[in-house]
Enzyme design. Structure first.
Site, PDB file in Angstrom:
ATOM      1  N   ARG A  76       0.860  -1.184   0.000  1.00  0.00           N
ATOM      2  CA  ARG A  76       0.000   0.000   0.000  1.00  0.00           C
ATOM      3  C   ARG A  76       0.888   1.223   0.000  1.00  0.00           C
ATOM      4  O   ARG A  76       1.828   1.317   0.794  1.00  0.00           O
ATOM      5  CB  ARG A  76      -0.941   0.037   1.210  1.00  0.00           C
ATOM      6  CG  ARG A  76      -2.037   1.086   1.068  1.00  0.00           C
ATOM      7  CD  ARG A  76      -2.989   1.095   2.251  1.00  0.00           C
ATOM      8  NE  ARG A  76      -3.758  -0.128   2.373  1.00  0.00           N
ATOM      9  CZ  ARG A  76      -4.729  -0.314   3.270  1.00  0.00           C
ATOM     10  NH1 ARG A  76      -5.031   0.660   4.112  1.00  0.00           N
ATOM     11  NH2 ARG A  76      -5.384  -1.452   3.322  1.00  0.00           N
ATOM     12  N   SER A  98      -8.238   0.639   0.368  1.00  0.00           N
ATOM     13  CA  SER A  98      -9.258   0.775   1.396  1.00  0.00           C
ATOM     14  C   SER A  98      -9.669   2.234   1.590  1.00  0.00           C
ATOM     15  O   SER A  98     -10.204   2.857   0.687  1.00  0.00           O
ATOM     16  CB  SER A  98      -8.763   0.151   2.708  1.00  0.00           C
ATOM     17  OG  SER A  98      -9.787   0.074   3.654  1.00  0.00           O
ATOM     18  N   ASP A 144     -16.605   2.098   4.160  1.00  0.00           N
ATOM     19  CA  ASP A 144     -15.432   2.723   3.566  1.00  0.00           C
ATOM     20  C   ASP A 144     -15.390   2.338   2.085  1.00  0.00           C
ATOM     21  O   ASP A 144     -16.224   1.554   1.619  1.00  0.00           O
ATOM     22  CB  ASP A 144     -14.161   2.329   4.323  1.00  0.00           C
ATOM     23  CG  ASP A 144     -13.840   0.854   4.236  1.00  0.00           C
ATOM     24  OD1 ASP A 144     -14.736   0.070   3.896  1.00  0.00           O
ATOM     25  OD2 ASP A 144     -12.682   0.468   4.516  1.00  0.00           O
ATOM     26  N   THR A 203      -2.911  -7.095  16.761  1.00  0.00           N
ATOM     27  CA  THR A 203      -3.637  -6.116  15.960  1.00  0.00           C
ATOM     28  C   THR A 203      -3.730  -6.558  14.506  1.00  0.00           C
ATOM     29  O   THR A 203      -2.757  -7.034  13.926  1.00  0.00           O
ATOM     30  CB  THR A 203      -2.932  -4.757  16.026  1.00  0.00           C
ATOM     31  OG1 THR A 203      -2.711  -4.419  17.395  1.00  0.00           O
ATOM     32  CG2 THR A 203      -3.769  -3.685  15.368  1.00  0.00           C
ATOM     33  N   GLU A 234     -12.553  -5.484  15.439  1.00  0.00           N
ATOM     34  CA  GLU A 234     -11.437  -4.617  15.780  1.00  0.00           C
ATOM     35  C   GLU A 234     -11.941  -3.184  15.860  1.00  0.00           C
ATOM     36  O   GLU A 234     -12.863  -2.801  15.125  1.00  0.00           O
ATOM     37  CB  GLU A 234     -10.324  -4.736  14.748  1.00  0.00           C
ATOM     38  CG  GLU A 234      -9.063  -4.004  15.168  1.00  0.00           C
ATOM     39  CD  GLU A 234      -7.825  -4.529  14.451  1.00  0.00           C
ATOM     40  OE1 GLU A 234      -6.910  -4.988  15.143  1.00  0.00           O
ATOM     41  OE2 GLU A 234      -7.792  -4.478  13.216  1.00  0.00           O
ATOM     42  N   LYS A 281     -12.863  -8.750   8.028  1.00  0.00           N
ATOM     43  CA  LYS A 281     -13.887  -7.740   8.265  1.00  0.00           C
ATOM     44  C   LYS A 281     -14.757  -7.591   7.027  1.00  0.00           C
ATOM     45  O   LYS A 281     -14.270  -7.646   5.905  1.00  0.00           O
ATOM     46  CB  LYS A 281     -13.264  -6.414   8.674  1.00  0.00           C
ATOM     47  CG  LYS A 281     -12.204  -5.851   7.767  1.00  0.00           C
ATOM     48  CD  LYS A 281     -11.588  -4.620   8.393  1.00  0.00           C
ATOM     49  CE  LYS A 281     -10.455  -4.049   7.558  1.00  0.00           C
ATOM     50  NZ  LYS A 281      -9.267  -4.927   7.535  1.00  0.00           N
TER      51      LYS A 281
END
Length: 610
Positions: A63, A160, A318, A396, A420, A434
């Site tokens: 990314r 994203s 999103d 995480t 999360e 997710k």
């Protein structure tokens, strides 16, 4: 070789790397951009940064900014990545790749479709089957498709919720979850071993009339909707139809609108969009940051639209529709409340348990699990202790949540929810990641049910906290673009009085630190051998402090953005009702933590705006 000599040697490579790029890159625009940069002496530093460094392949894939150079996202880097990933998959399980192939999707950002097609062409030229979606799709469709078709891997070209200048390349393994170490390092090494473009890698003509290429969109959408429509209890669908709750939805200029609409039409929820944001727009023309996690600053247009439509509930995805935010109009203040990711985690956790009991009356909860990341609210842990199901926290990132959920499922456990705090929710094992579309289904149905009972979403949330205890969070971040400074800040925290001497108190001894867990170094003074139990990663910063009064604070760096983040939560017993005093203590402690550990003024850190 001295540092100075090594640096000089590196700089001497620059003309060679420029020549190499111009030889390998077949994109006229990026080649011309590089020539212009190279023709101006003032661009030397920039050229060194983009040509002598390489964008790293991590567990979130790639990314970064779309620009020329090996340190950025562009055609050549995508080709190199596709080649390296192909060779990696061949080493792992060539038979699976040959039989089942892979699935590739993309969002509406600049270059996303083109890069998905380039990647597909590389695999097709090598003789492997490819399922390439024919239009923009939600990211959750990739893990769903891998599980459905038993593919060798999946790729989603998306950044994203990042700014419009960015794009990314997200990878899923054959188990349909995001990859975890050491896969990222192995893929990175494979990329480095396959940098020179193969003769066919730029040739997209193979996408035409190819028997190895298929578009799974229709079948996947049908099956995905089938999972949701089979999941909803008839009584809740009936409530949806009778309640006629109007929900305003924004796709944040992303891909979510048609998919959420199909879901809502099927479960009886009335669907209205924010027209200016309902279609994919790579310029994200109405929002500075296309991230609903930012709250009010990203939802202003949705507020105005919902007010005009007469809606009291807003759901926001999103741009790649793997996250979900929610806001509700409060009758007493006539203001919109934007729920935090932790608040929605509490609400959806309660709702998933409520539904499980409805579907399985009288069944024990001893085999039921919920999962969340360690930086998220521990409200699920508290509910689990009270209700009798199991709770597990992970590192995480949803890669850890998804892989842990699969591990539990393989052991015969029932995982009914994972979340999360960064507004990511897993409401079904059909997608072990997710999923903002299925989460929208659950939250809309939950809201409809609550309104049929004369309750609001916020009222139910407060009932949860009244029953199980207040869990108040205060999370934010500092912007920092300097990796060296970030390391210096965290190293200073670790060496208060020498090696492994972390802070023991804050605010001149007012608040005591009881335990420290450092998942960068592997230190944990709560363990007999002072070694952390959770996996350790030296490539990222993450320290958790537990205080004697119940505060938990985690300081960490972001894996995808130039941020130092802090996550704090005060967990209070149910009999402690003074929320104002709990909030005051939390705010005082967070201010002290930031000032004493980050020293923002000294280090020139820029706090989150707004």
């Amino acid at each position: 070789m001295s540092c100075a000599a090594n640096l000089a040697a590196q700089k001497a490579l620059l003309p060679q790397k420029i020549e190499e790029w111009l030889k390998w890159d077949k994109n006229d625009k990026t080649c011309e951009e590089l020539r212009k940069l190279a023709a101006t002496p003032d661009n030397q530093k920039l050229l060194e940064n983009i040509m002598l460094n390489r964008i790293a392949f991590g567990t979130a894939g790639l990314r970064g900014r779309m620009y020329v150079g090996y340190a950025c996202m562009n055609d050549l880097v995508i080709v190199q990545t596709g080649q390296g990933f192909l060779r990696y998959l061949e080493k792992k399980d060539k038979d699976l790749l040959q039989k089942k192939g892979m699935v590739i999707g993309y969002d509406g950002r600049h270059n996303s479709k083109h890069w998905a097609e380039l990647t597909a062409a590389i695999f097709l030229h090598a003789g492997y089957p490819v399922k390439l979606f024919g239009m923009v799709t939600p990211t959750p469709y990739i893990p769903f498709s891998i599980r459905k078709y038993k593919c060798a891997a999946g790729i989603m070209v998306t950044a994203s919720h990042n700014p419009k200048e960015d794009n990314g390349y997200k990878v899923y393994g054959p188990n349909s979850a995001q990859i975890i170490p050491p896969a990222d390092k192995e893929i990175q090494q494979s990329i480095l071993e396959n940098l020179e473009p193969w003769p066919t890698s730029w040739d997209k003509s193979i996408l035409s009339n190819n028997s190895l290429l298929s578009d799974p969109l229709g079948q996947v959408t049908c099956n995905y909707l089938g999972v949701i429509f089979n999941d909803i209890l008839p009584e809740f669908k009936e409530i949806n139809l009778k309640q006629k709750l109007l929900i305003t939805h924004t796709a944040m200029h992303g891909v979510g609108t048609p998919y959420v609409k199909k879901v809502f039409d099927g479960i009886g929820i009335i669907f209205q969009t924010v027209p200016e944001q309902q279609d994919p727009d790579p310029e994200f023309s109405t929002v500075k940051f296309p991230n609903p996690e930012e709250g009010k600053s990203s939802l202003d247009l949705a507020f105005r639209t919902a007010d005009q439509q007469g809606s009291v509930v807003i759901l926001a995805n999103d741009p790649d529709a793997d996250r979900l935010a929610c806001a509700e109009k409060q009758k007493d203040t006539n203001q919109w409340k934007v729920f935090t990711g932790n608040e929605l985690g509490a609400l959806l956790g309660w709702w998933m348990l409520f539904q499980y009991r409805k579907k399985n009356p009288g069944k024990s909860l001893e085999n039921v699990y919920m999962v969340c990341s360690t930086v998220s609210s521990m409200i699920l842990r508290t509910i689990a202790k009270a209700e009798g199901f199991h709770f597990i926290d992970t590192l995480t990132g949803f890669k850890w949540i998804g892989n842990k959920a699969l591990e539990l499922q393989s052991a015969g456990k029932e995982v009914i929810f994972g979340f999360e705090e960064a507004i990511g929710y897993m409401c079904s094992m059909a997608v072990v990641d997710k999923d903002g579309v299925s989460a929208a289904y659950q939250l809309a149905t939950c809201a409809s049910y609550l309104y049929s009972q004369g309750k609001t979403i916020n009222q139910q949330l407060q009932e949860i906290y009244d029953k199980y205890g207040q869990h108040l969070s205060l999370n934010s971040y500092y912007i920092c673009h300097d990796p060296v400074l970030i390391k210096k800040i965290f190293d200073k925290i670790r060496t208060k009085r020498g090696p492994d001497t972390y802070p023991e108190t804050i605010l001149n001894g007012k608040y005591q630190i009881t335990t420290v867990r450092d998942l960068t170094t592997g230190y944990d003074n709560n363990q007999p051998d002072k070694k952390a139990v959770l996996p350790v990663s030296s490539s990222s910063q993450m320290i958790t402090f537990n205080f004697s009064n119940g505060l938990v604070c985690t300081l960490r760096t972001s894996g995808t953005e130039p941020k130092i983040k802090y996550y704090t939560e005060m967990c209070a017993y149910p009999d402690i009702k003074d929320k104002t005093q709990i909030t005051k203590t939390l705010e005082e402690m967070v201010d002290a933590i930031c000032e004493e550990m980050f020293e923002p003024k000294l280090n020139g850190l820029q706090a989150k705006a707004g």
